[in-house]
Design a protein around this motif. Structure first.
Motif, PDB file in Angstrom:
ATOM      1  N   THR A  80      -8.348  43.728  -6.909  1.00 46.75           N
ATOM      2  CA  THR A  80      -9.052  43.399  -5.668  1.00 46.75           C
ATOM      3  C   THR A  80      -8.673  44.445  -4.615  1.00 46.75           C
ATOM      4  O   THR A  80      -7.889  45.359  -4.890  1.00 46.75           O
ATOM      5  N   LEU A  81      -9.165  44.270  -3.408  1.00 45.03           N
ATOM      6  CA  LEU A  81      -8.849  45.239  -2.354  1.00 45.03           C
ATOM      7  C   LEU A  81      -7.557  44.889  -1.614  1.00 45.03           C
ATOM      8  O   LEU A  81      -7.244  45.484  -0.592  1.00 45.03           O
ATOM      9  N   PHE A  82      -6.822  43.929  -2.122  1.00 47.91           N
ATOM     10  CA  PHE A  82      -5.564  43.565  -1.477  1.00 47.91           C
ATOM     11  C   PHE A  82      -4.602  44.749  -1.565  1.00 47.91           C
ATOM     12  O   PHE A  82      -4.418  45.323  -2.640  1.00 47.91           O
ATOM     13  N   LEU A 124      -8.549  39.544   5.765  1.00 53.73           N
ATOM     14  CA  LEU A 124      -7.097  39.446   5.558  1.00 53.73           C
ATOM     15  C   LEU A 124      -6.526  40.770   5.044  1.00 53.73           C
ATOM     16  O   LEU A 124      -5.493  41.259   5.527  1.00 53.73           O
ATOM     17  N   ALA A 125      -7.233  41.366   4.072  1.00 55.78           N
ATOM     18  CA  ALA A 125      -6.761  42.635   3.495  1.00 55.78           C
ATOM     19  C   ALA A 125      -6.750  43.726   4.563  1.00 55.78           C
ATOM     20  O   ALA A 125      -5.814  44.528   4.649  1.00 55.78           O
ATOM     21  N   GLU A 180      -6.461  43.313   7.835  1.00 53.96           N
ATOM     22  CA  GLU A 180      -5.374  43.047   8.801  1.00 53.96           C
ATOM     23  C   GLU A 180      -4.024  43.494   8.235  1.00 53.96           C
ATOM     24  O   GLU A 180      -3.193  44.064   8.931  1.00 53.96           O
ATOM     25  N   LEU A 181      -3.857  43.217   6.964  1.00 53.68           N
ATOM     26  CA  LEU A 181      -2.586  43.595   6.335  1.00 53.68           C
ATOM     27  C   LEU A 181      -2.426  45.118   6.313  1.00 53.68           C
ATOM     28  O   LEU A 181      -1.351  45.657   6.587  1.00 53.68           O
ATOM     29  N   ARG A 182      -3.513  45.803   6.011  1.00 60.07           N
ATOM     30  CA  ARG A 182      -3.476  47.274   6.032  1.00 60.07           C
ATOM     31  C   ARG A 182      -3.065  47.791   7.409  1.00 60.07           C
ATOM     32  O   ARG A 182      -2.257  48.708   7.531  1.00 60.07           O
ATOM     33  N   GLN A 183      -3.650  47.173   8.438  1.00 62.99           N
ATOM     34  CA  GLN A 183      -3.313  47.631   9.801  1.00 62.99           C
ATOM     35  C   GLN A 183      -1.830  47.410  10.088  1.00 62.99           C
ATOM     36  O   GLN A 183      -1.165  48.244  10.690  1.00 62.99           O
ATOM     37  N   LYS A 184      -1.320  46.266   9.629  1.00 64.58           N
ATOM     38  CA  LYS A 184       0.105  45.985   9.857  1.00 64.58           C
ATOM     39  C   LYS A 184       0.971  47.005   9.128  1.00 64.58           C
ATOM     40  O   LYS A 184       1.979  47.472   9.647  1.00 64.58           O
ATOM     41  N   ILE A 185       0.575  47.342   7.906  1.00 64.98           N
ATOM     42  CA  ILE A 185       1.367  48.318   7.142  1.00 64.98           C
ATOM     43  C   ILE A 185       1.319  49.677   7.841  1.00 64.98           C
ATOM     44  O   ILE A 185       2.330  50.362   7.967  1.00 64.98           O
ATOM     45  N   ARG A 186       0.124  50.044   8.329  1.00 61.60           N
ATOM     46  CA  ARG A 186      -0.004  51.340   9.022  1.00 61.60           C
ATOM     47  C   ARG A 186       0.903  51.420  10.241  1.00 61.60           C
ATOM     48  O   ARG A 186       1.356  52.489  10.624  1.00 61.60           O
ATOM     49  N   ALA A 187       1.173  50.260  10.839  1.00 60.41           N
ATOM     50  CA  ALA A 187       1.973  50.254  12.074  1.00 60.41           C
ATOM     51  C   ALA A 187       3.480  50.277  11.796  1.00 60.41           C
ATOM     52  O   ALA A 187       4.279  50.374  12.719  1.00 60.41           O
ATOM     53  N   VAL A 188       3.870  50.187  10.526  1.00 66.43           N
ATOM     54  CA  VAL A 188       5.313  50.191  10.217  1.00 66.43           C
ATOM     55  C   VAL A 188       5.888  51.568  10.543  1.00 66.43           C
ATOM     56  O   VAL A 188       5.400  52.584  10.042  1.00 66.43           O
TER      57      VAL A 188
END
Ligand code: SF4
Length: 416
Positions: free
Chosen positions: A71-73, A228-229, A231-239
């Motif tokens: 999936t795109l997760f 959801l996927a 949003e999660l990508r954006q959070k990872i990018r902000a790490v």
């Protein structure tokens, strides 16, 4: 199938009889064990007889993915391999069940897209074979043109040349020769099963598995899932550490990791100066590899820009592995460590285990095996081809400790 995220099918491939039996994935197994590890272990329980020798045809290999794979997760590229490990860990030669997991660039995603959640592999082919899995179809093909001839990178290149979108899991000479800590490489860079998964494949005359599929994976609520996927990508990018991960792999935070793994046989500052992040950045090549859908891309490639091994590039999960092996072996030139890493990758043997064993052997038998690169290269070749002392070293820690009469409890890597 009332559950989403699954292909809904398992295949049992018996290499002795060359029979392939696809059957539906049980919904009870999904509700009880979810997927990945859980279903892998349940299938292993179903198929493996007690007291099976790891190298017997009856030893079972289970390969599987979980419901998010395909999936795109983000980061959902994991492949799990379960088998009885050939590692000899006790005087009674008891063996444990190895559940190995690794990120794959395409293999897991393509297995699911080809219509299978799990593979069960039993038996032993009469001659070397590889499995080709494409959209509900599984072929057992001859690998006689590869066995003993092509290393893992060459095998992967060959299948990618046929179809650049394939997922490829392959073994090298280490697995073919049954080195007990031989692993399989998945899509060049994922090291699957340092406890002998590759050797069990070798015992079955199974050189590689190639997956490709276009069936797609259904999710239950596509718009919500995509949101959801994203949003999660954006959070990872902000790490904040993401840039470091891109530079040098997932364990790139030297300050955090180094004190945990420092083995103490050279002063800490000296180790950092010789093998800290600055050094590895100089040997970083052009790009990292990522598992399907992952923006972290933590698989690091190290490159030799000049000298006798000029042009050589090899992959590792992170720069701590070569840094630790260098520390153990007293090697000061990073290009020599990259060379050792590359030999291990191509042959499909665990680089970290090899580093430890070379350290043991050369510290205890220094007169016969002086601690220098020519000795390490020679010993490594002997391990992979199982000749001379390599025959014993290919069996792993416990047999080596018995042969050299080393008390493993009294020998802590570089400190002895
Ligand atoms: S690229 Fe690295 S961080 Fe991303 S899923 Fe694969 S192993 Fe994990």
């Amino acid at each position: 199938m009332k559950y989403f995220g699954f292909a809904g099918k398992i295949a049992h491939i018996d290499l002795s009889s060359q029979k392939i039996r696809p059957f539906p994935l049980s919904e009870t197994y999904i509700s009880k064990f979810l997927g990945g590890y859980g279903i892998n272990n349940r299938l292993f329980w179903d198929y493996q007889a007690p007291n099976t020798d790891p190298f017997a045809p009856e030893n079972t290999i289970i390969l599987g993915t979980g419901p998010l794979v395909g999936t795109l997760f983000p980061g959902a590229g994991k492949v799990i391999g379960t088998t009885k490990s050939p590692i000899i860990a006790t005087p009674k030669k008891l063996h444990f069940i190895d559940n190995a997991v690794v990120g794959s660039r395409r293999f897991g995603m393509m297995l699911k897209n080809a219509g299978f959640d799990h593979l069960i592999i039993t038996g032993r082919a009469e001659k070397p074979v590889y499995l080709k899995i494409t959209n509900d179809e599984i072929q057992i093909n001859s690998a006689e043109n590869l066995w003993g001839i092509k290393d893992i990178y060459e095998t992967t290149d060959l299948f990618l040349h046929e179809n650049p979108l394939s997922g490829i899991l392959a073994i090298g000479k280490g697995g073919e020769k049954l080195v007990r800590y031989a692993l399989a490489l998945v899509d060049y860079s994922g090291h699957l099963g340092k406890f002998g998964f590759g050797a069990v494949m070798g015992s079955k005359n199974l050189k590689a598995i190639v997956t490709f599929g276009t069936k797609g994976v259904k999710v239950a609520h596509p718009p919500e899932f995509l949101k959801l996927a994203r949003e999660l990508r954006q959070k990872i990018r902000a790490v904040p550490l993401l840039k470091q991960f891109h530079d040098l792999g997932i364990t790139s935070g030297w300050a955090l990791q180094a004190p945990l793994v420092y083995e103490g046989n050279v002063p800490y500052r000296e180790w950092k100066k010789k093998f800290g992040p600055k050094i590895w950045k100089k040997h970083k090549f052009q790009h990292n590899l990522a598992c399907g859908g992952c923006i972290v891309a933590c698989r690091t490639d190290f490159h030799v820009p000049a000298g006798p091994y000029q042009g050589l590039t090899s992959f590792t999960g992170h720069h701590f592995l070569p840094a630790r092996v260098a520390l153990r072996l007293g090697i000061e030139d990073p290009t020599l460590i990259i060379k050792l890493l590359d030999i291990c990758n191509r042959a499909g043997v665990c680089f970290f285990t090899v580093g430890g064993l070379l350290n043991w052997i050369t510290r205890h038998e220094t007169d016969s095996f002086p601690r220098e690169i020519s000795t390490y290269l020679d010993l490594l070749e002997k391990i992979i081809s199982k000749t001379d002392i390599g025959e014993i070293a290919a069996n792993g820690w416990y047999p080596v400790s018995q042969h050299l009469e080393i008390d493993p409890d009294g020998f802590f890597e570089g400190r002895s």
